[in-house]
Design an enzyme around this catalytic site. Sequence first.
Site, PDB file in Angstrom:
ATOM      1  NE  ARG A   1       4.408  -0.995  -4.229  1.00  0.00           N
ATOM      2  CZ  ARG A   1       3.646  -1.601  -3.312  1.00  0.00           C
ATOM      3  NH1 ARG A   1       3.575  -2.920  -3.264  1.00  0.00           N
ATOM      4  NH2 ARG A   1       2.921  -0.901  -2.465  1.00  0.00           N
TER       5      ARG A   1
ATOM      6  CG  HIS B   1      -0.026  -6.707  -5.664  1.00  0.00           C
ATOM      7  ND1 HIS B   1       0.465  -5.532  -6.161  1.00  0.00           N
ATOM      8  CD2 HIS B   1       0.147  -6.621  -4.324  1.00  0.00           C
ATOM      9  CE1 HIS B   1       0.907  -4.759  -5.173  1.00  0.00           C
ATOM     10  NE2 HIS B   1       0.726  -5.406  -4.038  1.00  0.00           N
TER      11      HIS B   1
HETATM   12  C1  OXD Z   1       0.743  -2.730   0.033  1.00  0.00           C
HETATM   13  C2  OXD Z   1       0.528  -3.674  -1.056  1.00  0.00           C
HETATM   14  O1  OXD Z   1       1.555  -1.809  -0.096  1.00  0.00           O
HETATM   15  O2  OXD Z   1      -0.489  -4.402  -1.037  1.00  0.00           O
HETATM   16  O3  OXD Z   1       0.092  -2.889   1.080  1.00  0.00           O
HETATM   17  O4  OXD Z   1       1.333  -3.760  -1.986  1.00  0.00           O
END
Ligand code: OXD
Length: 310
Positions: free
Chosen positions: A225, A273
């Site tokens: 993250r 992402h």
């Molecule tokens: C998840 C993401 O948590 O795509 O699946 O970040």
Amino acid sequence: MSIAIYTKNEKQSQKWFEALNSNLPNETIEIYPNISNSNLVTFLVCWKPEKGLLDKFPNLKAIQSLGAGVDHILQYHTIPSHIQVSKVVDDNLTHDMWEHSMSIILADMKNLHIHSKNQKIKNWKPKRYKRIKDISIGILGLGTIGKYVASQFSNVGFKVNGWARSKKEISNVDTFIGKSGLNSMLSISDYVVNILPLTKETAGIINSDFLSNMKSGSYLINIGRGQHVVDEDLLSIIDSGHVRGAALDVFHNEPLPLESPFWAHPSIVITPHVASLTHINSVYPQVVENYRRVKNEQILLNLVNLSKGY
Ligand code: OXD
């Protein structure tokens, strides 16, 4: 009893509606905000629920995250202990995380970004590449995904180390715990791949202390993250030359704002992402099963431990 679907993307919500509706034809399934009676909602299927959303459903029994992470739910909501929270665990998603990090590492080892820049200016410039057998990878986080990624790297011949909160046994992977274990792992890893869950304990873990303990000339890959990283600390350590560069897939704010210095940084590779994307077809069976479990008052599949936050 009814199911509410919440995502910030209408098409995505509609696809989830179709998948759930065709497998649970006798149930009431609705897309937020078009909920006919919020008192009937017992199962919330969601990605990035807005602050306060949960309070709208007083009889909620379970929340299904539409991804592997649940930080997007827990960061704005305190979940009462009678509500079960479940995350997605999917072999495809897990494998995708490995393929993504593997692609980044191989491209870097074989200088593909440098050759691609040189091609644009017709510059023929051979450069020494690295070999798998000479490279050490450090994996941060050894949950389902981290363990798999570590084993896959080891299977193709990398030296692999892993760090987690508690001791893990993974064949051919040296594992470390605690602060001194973290520093030991960082000091020997050519590439550090972050796959930690985001919790109060891990937010900001990739700060100047962490980064200065990384091996000189090493490289960071963040597929956890954005909030794990202190962005200014990362930029200054890369500018100092101690950390050679970073491949970032996740950010504090997504989409990454246009004014972010990451976009134009020559030593930073940005991906939007995409290390792993949930595919409804492979994930809907576990969501359908979880709804059945809610109805039968059973424990959900892939239950989140609320005190750990993952
Ligand atoms: C998840 C993401 O948590 O795509 O699946 O970040």
